[in-house]
Design a protein around this motif. Sequence first.
Motif, PDB file in Angstrom:
ATOM      1  N   LYS A  30       0.799  -1.226   0.000  1.00 20.30           N
ATOM      2  CA  LYS A  30       0.000   0.000   0.000  1.00 20.30           C
ATOM      3  C   LYS A  30       0.833   1.279   0.000  1.00 20.30           C
ATOM      4  N   LEU A  31       2.146   1.150   0.144  1.00 22.12           N
ATOM      5  CA  LEU A  31       2.991   2.346   0.166  1.00 22.12           C
ATOM      6  C   LEU A  31       2.840   3.140  -1.133  1.00 22.12           C
ATOM      7  N   GLU A  32       2.707   4.453  -0.989  1.00 26.94           N
ATOM      8  CA  GLU A  32       2.579   5.299  -2.182  1.00 26.94           C
ATOM      9  C   GLU A  32       3.830   5.224  -3.043  1.00 26.94           C
ATOM     10  N   ASN A  33       4.981   5.259  -2.388  1.00 31.00           N
ATOM     11  CA  ASN A  33       6.240   5.168  -3.142  1.00 31.00           C
ATOM     12  C   ASN A  33       6.715   3.711  -3.161  1.00 31.00           C
ATOM     13  N   GLU A  75       5.237 -16.806  -4.725  1.00 32.69           N
ATOM     14  CA  GLU A  75       5.364 -17.122  -6.155  1.00 32.69           C
ATOM     15  C   GLU A  75       5.701 -15.863  -6.951  1.00 32.69           C
ATOM     16  N   PHE A  76       4.943 -14.793  -6.684  1.00 34.55           N
ATOM     17  CA  PHE A  76       5.186 -13.520  -7.378  1.00 34.55           C
ATOM     18  C   PHE A  76       6.585 -12.994  -7.070  1.00 34.55           C
ATOM     19  N   ALA A  77       7.013 -13.139  -5.824  1.00 33.42           N
ATOM     20  CA  ALA A  77       8.322 -12.622  -5.417  1.00 33.42           C
ATOM     21  C   ALA A  77       9.457 -13.414  -6.077  1.00 33.42           C
ATOM     22  N   LYS A  78       9.226 -14.719  -6.287  1.00 37.51           N
ATOM     23  CA  LYS A  78      10.268 -15.544  -6.908  1.00 37.51           C
ATOM     24  C   LYS A  78      10.382 -15.293  -8.411  1.00 37.51           C
ATOM     25  N   ASN A  79       9.261 -14.941  -9.052  1.00 40.68           N
ATOM     26  CA  ASN A  79       9.258 -14.691 -10.501  1.00 40.68           C
ATOM     27  C   ASN A  79       8.622 -13.337 -10.795  1.00 40.68           C
ATOM     28  N   PRO A  80       9.246 -12.249 -10.344  1.00 44.11           N
ATOM     29  CA  PRO A  80       8.610 -10.941 -10.516  1.00 44.11           C
ATOM     30  C   PRO A  80       8.667 -10.446 -11.962  1.00 44.11           C
ATOM     31  N   SER A  81       7.643  -9.728 -12.369  1.00 43.65           N
ATOM     32  CA  SER A  81       7.670  -9.102 -13.689  1.00 43.65           C
ATOM     33  C   SER A  81       8.515  -7.832 -13.585  1.00 43.65           C
ATOM     34  N   GLU A  82       8.745  -7.192 -14.711  1.00 45.04           N
ATOM     35  CA  GLU A  82       9.572  -5.989 -14.729  1.00 45.04           C
ATOM     36  C   GLU A  82       8.972  -4.879 -13.859  1.00 45.04           C
ATOM     37  N   SER A  83       7.683  -4.602 -14.049  1.00 48.74           N
ATOM     38  CA  SER A  83       7.064  -3.485 -13.321  1.00 48.74           C
ATOM     39  C   SER A  83       6.466  -3.910 -11.985  1.00 48.74           C
ATOM     40  N   PHE A  84       6.045  -5.168 -11.904  1.00 50.55           N
ATOM     41  CA  PHE A  84       5.408  -5.744 -10.712  1.00 50.55           C
ATOM     42  C   PHE A  84       4.029  -5.130 -10.443  1.00 50.55           C
ATOM     43  N   GLU A  85       3.528  -4.314 -11.378  1.00 54.69           N
ATOM     44  CA  GLU A  85       2.236  -3.649 -11.161  1.00 54.69           C
ATOM     45  C   GLU A  85       1.073  -4.635 -11.125  1.00 54.69           C
ATOM     46  N   ASP A  86       1.057  -5.607 -12.046  1.00 56.76           N
ATOM     47  CA  ASP A  86      -0.048  -6.579 -12.075  1.00 56.76           C
ATOM     48  C   ASP A  86      -0.061  -7.418 -10.802  1.00 56.76           C
ATOM     49  N   ARG A  88       1.192  -6.604  -7.936  1.00 56.75           N
ATOM     50  CA  ARG A  88       0.809  -5.737  -6.813  1.00 56.75           C
ATOM     51  C   ARG A  88      -0.710  -5.563  -6.770  1.00 56.75           C
ATOM     52  N   ALA A  89      -1.321  -5.310  -7.924  1.00 55.13           N
ATOM     53  CA  ALA A  89      -2.776  -5.128  -7.988  1.00 55.13           C
ATOM     54  C   ALA A  89      -3.503  -6.398  -7.542  1.00 55.13           C
ATOM     55  N   THR A  90      -3.025  -7.549  -8.013  1.00 55.60           N
ATOM     56  CA  THR A  90      -3.640  -8.830  -7.640  1.00 55.60           C
ATOM     57  C   THR A  90      -3.539  -9.062  -6.138  1.00 55.60           C
ATOM     58  N   LEU A  91      -2.358  -8.830  -5.579  1.00 51.61           N
ATOM     59  CA  LEU A  91      -2.161  -9.054  -4.152  1.00 51.61           C
ATOM     60  C   LEU A  91      -3.000  -8.090  -3.308  1.00 51.61           C
ATOM     61  N   LEU A  92      -3.102  -6.842  -3.754  1.00 49.73           N
ATOM     62  CA  LEU A  92      -3.923  -5.883  -3.009  1.00 49.73           C
ATOM     63  C   LEU A  92      -5.391  -6.285  -3.038  1.00 49.73           C
ATOM     64  N   LYS A  93      -5.850  -6.766  -4.197  1.00 53.01           N
ATOM     65  CA  LYS A  93      -7.245  -7.208  -4.322  1.00 53.01           C
ATOM     66  C   LYS A  93      -7.483  -8.401  -3.382  1.00 53.01           C
ATOM     67  N   ASP A  94      -6.569  -9.366  -3.421  1.00 52.45           N
ATOM     68  CA  ASP A  94      -6.694 -10.531  -2.539  1.00 52.45           C
ATOM     69  C   ASP A  94      -6.671 -10.119  -1.067  1.00 52.45           C
ATOM     70  N   ALA A  95      -5.797  -9.173  -0.739  1.00 50.14           N
ATOM     71  CA  ALA A  95      -5.687  -8.708   0.644  1.00 50.14           C
ATOM     72  C   ALA A  95      -6.996  -8.068   1.098  1.00 50.14           C
ATOM     73  N   ASN A  96      -7.618  -7.282   0.212  1.00 46.52           N
ATOM     74  CA  ASN A  96      -8.903  -6.671   0.567  1.00 46.52           C
ATOM     75  C   ASN A  96      -9.966  -7.727   0.792  1.00 46.52           C
ATOM     76  N   LEU A  97      -9.981  -8.749  -0.056  1.00 50.37           N
ATOM     77  CA  LEU A  97     -10.955  -9.831   0.103  1.00 50.37           C
ATOM     78  C   LEU A  97     -10.724 -10.577   1.421  1.00 50.37           C
ATOM     79  N   LEU A  98      -9.446 -10.766   1.744  1.00 54.32           N
ATOM     80  CA  LEU A  98      -9.105 -11.423   3.014  1.00 54.32           C
ATOM     81  C   LEU A  98      -9.606 -10.614   4.204  1.00 54.32           C
TER      82      LEU A  98
END
Length: 121
Positions: A30-33, A75-86, A88-98
């Motif tokens: 959730k950090l802005e930066n 899994e995401f941390a072991k195989n991160p994409s270049e931007s990691f934006e997708d 991050r969005a997926t994890l934030l969505k899952d976190a909200n659902l949790l």
Amino acid sequence: MGFNLNDKQLRIRYIRVAEKFLTRTISLLKLENFNKEIFLKRTFKNYEDMCKTQKVELYSDYYSSVDNFIKKTLEFAKNPSESFEDERATLLKDANLLQKEKNKATYKKEKHKKDRFDDGN
């Protein structure tokens, strides 16, 4: 001469470290930066801390979801994409659902309960 922890203590200890991993991960996401490198480094560090505690099978929907969130984060941390934006969005969505799932289980006090049973007398 070590001592054995009983099942309940092991469960509570594992739940605490799992939830600590979850809250640390969410606050990093959730950090802005947001910084991918810091996120990856801290995620692995948090996971190392978690590994010091014996894993316990948890059967509630919420705790299985927490376990799945941890697995997905790793899994995401072991195989991160270049931007990691997708990721991050997926994890934030899952976190909200949790968090919704957890809050759903909390007890809600009824307001004005005494007024509900007004039979007109």
